[in-house]
Design an enzyme around this catalytic site. Structure first.
Site, PDB file in Angstrom:
ATOM      1  N   GLU A 205       0.824  -1.212   0.000  1.00 36.21           N
ATOM      2  CA  GLU A 205       0.000   0.000   0.000  1.00 36.21           C
ATOM      3  C   GLU A 205       0.855   1.258   0.000  1.00 36.21           C
ATOM      4  O   GLU A 205       0.380   2.344   0.310  1.00 36.21           O
ATOM      5  CB  GLU A 205      -0.967  -0.024   1.181  1.00 36.21           C
ATOM      6  CG  GLU A 205      -1.963  -1.176   1.054  1.00 36.21           C
ATOM      7  CD  GLU A 205      -3.106  -1.132   2.043  1.00 36.21           C
ATOM      8  OE1 GLU A 205      -3.038  -0.348   3.016  1.00 36.21           O
ATOM      9  OE2 GLU A 205      -4.063  -1.893   1.839  1.00 36.21           O
ATOM     10  N   LYS A 334     -15.582  -2.065   1.824  1.00 36.63           N
ATOM     11  CA  LYS A 334     -14.779  -2.439   0.657  1.00 36.63           C
ATOM     12  C   LYS A 334     -15.743  -3.060  -0.344  1.00 36.63           C
ATOM     13  O   LYS A 334     -16.300  -4.138  -0.079  1.00 36.63           O
ATOM     14  CB  LYS A 334     -13.724  -3.473   1.038  1.00 36.63           C
ATOM     15  CG  LYS A 334     -12.583  -2.971   1.944  1.00 36.63           C
ATOM     16  CD  LYS A 334     -11.798  -4.167   2.450  1.00 36.63           C
ATOM     17  CE  LYS A 334     -10.455  -3.791   3.040  1.00 36.63           C
ATOM     18  NZ  LYS A 334      -9.843  -4.957   3.747  1.00 36.63           N
TER      19      LYS A 334
HETATM   20  P1  PGA Z   1      -6.420  -6.107   2.064  1.00 42.38           P
HETATM   21  O1  PGA Z   1      -5.962  -5.120   3.200  1.00 42.38           O
HETATM   22  O2  PGA Z   1      -6.890  -5.322   0.924  1.00 42.38           O
HETATM   23  O3  PGA Z   1      -5.182  -6.920   1.770  1.00 42.38           O
HETATM   24  O4  PGA Z   1      -7.518  -6.946   2.662  1.00 42.38           O
HETATM   25  C1  PGA Z   1      -6.634  -3.946   3.548  1.00 42.38           C
HETATM   26  C2  PGA Z   1      -7.145  -3.982   4.973  1.00 42.38           C
HETATM   27  O5  PGA Z   1      -7.024  -5.000   5.670  1.00 42.38           O
HETATM   28  O6  PGA Z   1      -7.735  -3.020   5.442  1.00 42.38           O
HETATM   29 ZN    ZN Z   2      -8.219  -4.214   7.475  1.00 44.55          ZN
END
Ligand code: PGA
Ligand code: ZN
Length: 435
Positions: A205, A334
């Site tokens: 990230e 998400k």
């Molecule tokens: P991920 O991580 O996209 O690998 O799930 C993001 C998070 O855990 O917030």
């Molecule tokens: Zn998370």
């Protein structure tokens, strides 16, 4: 009546170089909507299914089956349909799949079309995407929660916990928030140089992947805030994503910084961090299925924003269970955890109805698509989590928010979910109780 002329998809690559689905929706008026889906690494057990091809191509990560879902079943179902009610089209895709977890057509196939469709509808109405998504409701710019140091599955397990982030709680505008975050990121880089703490690389990230303990990371970020000229806690606070489902070992304990801890002990440790560091937000403090542990954790950590990511997976059924049990006080959103825009909206609405805050979040695998920025504004999400201030798949979203801020002009207000809490004094940052 405007209708869908064609729906088609292609395989493209994401920020980890892995295949993902990009969809194009063409309408009868000639407008095009295009969107690409993100992909997680620390994926929750209860997420909708990301269809992968298996086999040897792209190490088994190919998405040609999902592309075929779009070009075949989804296209057959949606072609010639009116776009007057896009939610009906999302529901049609959910029905065509017929499973709870979208494992037949693939959540990656369905989501690509759902998002592309929203873009097409916005273009058809000649509206910016965020305004189309807000449907006339007032909006704010989201307060960023920005990654500084990464561990867990995002940095080859350098640090055990997944994320130490900063939140510029006292910033007045979005652009000021971005400047302050950049100040901290530069200061952190200088501190790492001085301490000859060599980053193990840029993490997925965009933050520093460091081989440090959680407490060392918290100390470093607190120092970086101070040396950047901002006051830790008052101006810029810290958030952590424990991603605890990844800390559980085969014997059922949590392995953190060399210690095997019970659910109660990991909460003790986090409580002690909140007493020593300016932490205002803790995500996934416990495993995604440890509901009893979460009940106790929520009682002990009610002074911070307690975010459920893998716990809720943007799924209204799991959020409702959390509400019934009184677990957490914030929902991470998400879109690919659930697989349609309509269901993501429902998750935000349910959270809001019960005064849970929301954090609109990217995944560790992203593309140049900046949909997330418009989504966070359009749904008035209040907070956004994109990753660090490096890597263009992250910057495309941060920069899109700058464009939106400019476009909103005088009415561009930065959401301040922690403002009332700050007035109430340290140790009272829970946006539910105070905001
Ligand atoms: P991920 O991580 O996209 O690998 O799930 C993001 C998070 O855990 O917030
Ligand atoms: Zn998370």
């Amino acid at each position: 009546m405007t209708t869908i002329r064609t729906v088609r998809a292609r395989e493209v690559l994401d920020s980890r170089g892995r295949p993902t689905v990009q969809a194009d929706v063409h309408l009868s008026d000639g407008t095009l909507g295009r969107a690409s889906v993100p992909s997680g690494a620390s994926t929750g057990r209860h997420e909708a299914v990301e269809l992968r091809d298996g086999g040897s191509r792209y190490g088994g990560m190919g998405v040609l089956k999902a592309v075929e879902s779009v070009d075949g079943a989804i296209s057959d179902r949606l072609r010639s349909e009116s776009v007057d009610d896009p939610e009906r089209l999302d529901r049609a895709m959910i029905e065509a799949d017929g499973t709870d977890d979208k494992s037949v057509l693939g959540a990656n196939a369905i989501l690509a079309v759902s998002l592309a469709l929203a873009r097409a509808c916005a273009a058809h109405q000649r509206q910016p995407l965020y305004r189309y998504l807000s449907a006339g409701a007032p909006v704010t710019l989201p307060l960023p929660m920005t990654n500084m140091i990464s561990g867990g599955m995002h940095a080859r397990s350098a640090m055990d916990i997944q994320d130490v982030l900063v939140v510029p709680v006292a910033a007045r505008t979005y652009s000021q928030a971005l400047e302050w975050i950049s100040d901290v990121f530069r200061s952190l880089g200088e501190l790492l140089d001085q301490a000859t703490l060599l980053p193990s690389g840029v993490a997925d990230e965009g933050g520093y992947g460091l081989s440090v303990t959680s407490e060392e990371a918290l100390t470093l970020v607190t120092e970086a805030i101070a040396s950047s000229g901002h006051e830790p806690g008052n101006d810029i606070a810290i958030a952590v994503d424990m991603a605890s489902s990844r800390l559980v070992d085969s014997r059922g304990g949590y392995l953190v910084d060399g210690d095997r801890l019970t659910s109660a002990e990991i909460v003790d440790r986090v409580v002690s961090w909140t007493e020593r560091f300016p932490i205002i937000s803790v995500e996934d403090v416990l495993d995604e299925d440890d509901w009893d542990g979460w009940v106790a954790a929520t009682q002990r950590l009610s002074h911070v924003q307690l975010v459920g990511d893998d716990l809720f997976t943007t799924n209204v059924r799991r959020i409702q269970r959390g509400l019934d049990l009184g677990v957490a006080n914030s929902v991470l959103v998400k879109v690919n955890q659930i697989g349609t825009l309509t269901e993501s909206r429902a998750a935000v609405a349910l959270a809001r109805e019960h005064s849970y805050s929301t954090v609109i979040s990217a995944r560790s695998g992203e593309t140049e698509d900046d949909f997330l920025a418009d989504l966070a504004v359009g749904l008035d999400g209040g907070q956004i989590k994109i990753g660090s201030l490096t890597r263009s798949e992250r910057l495309s979203k941060y920069n899109r928010l700058l464009q939106i801020e400019e476009e909103l002009g005088e009415s561009a207000t930065l959401a301040r979910p922690f403002a009332a809490a700050r007035t109430a004094g340290a140790g009272a940052v829970n946006p539910r109780r105070n905001g």
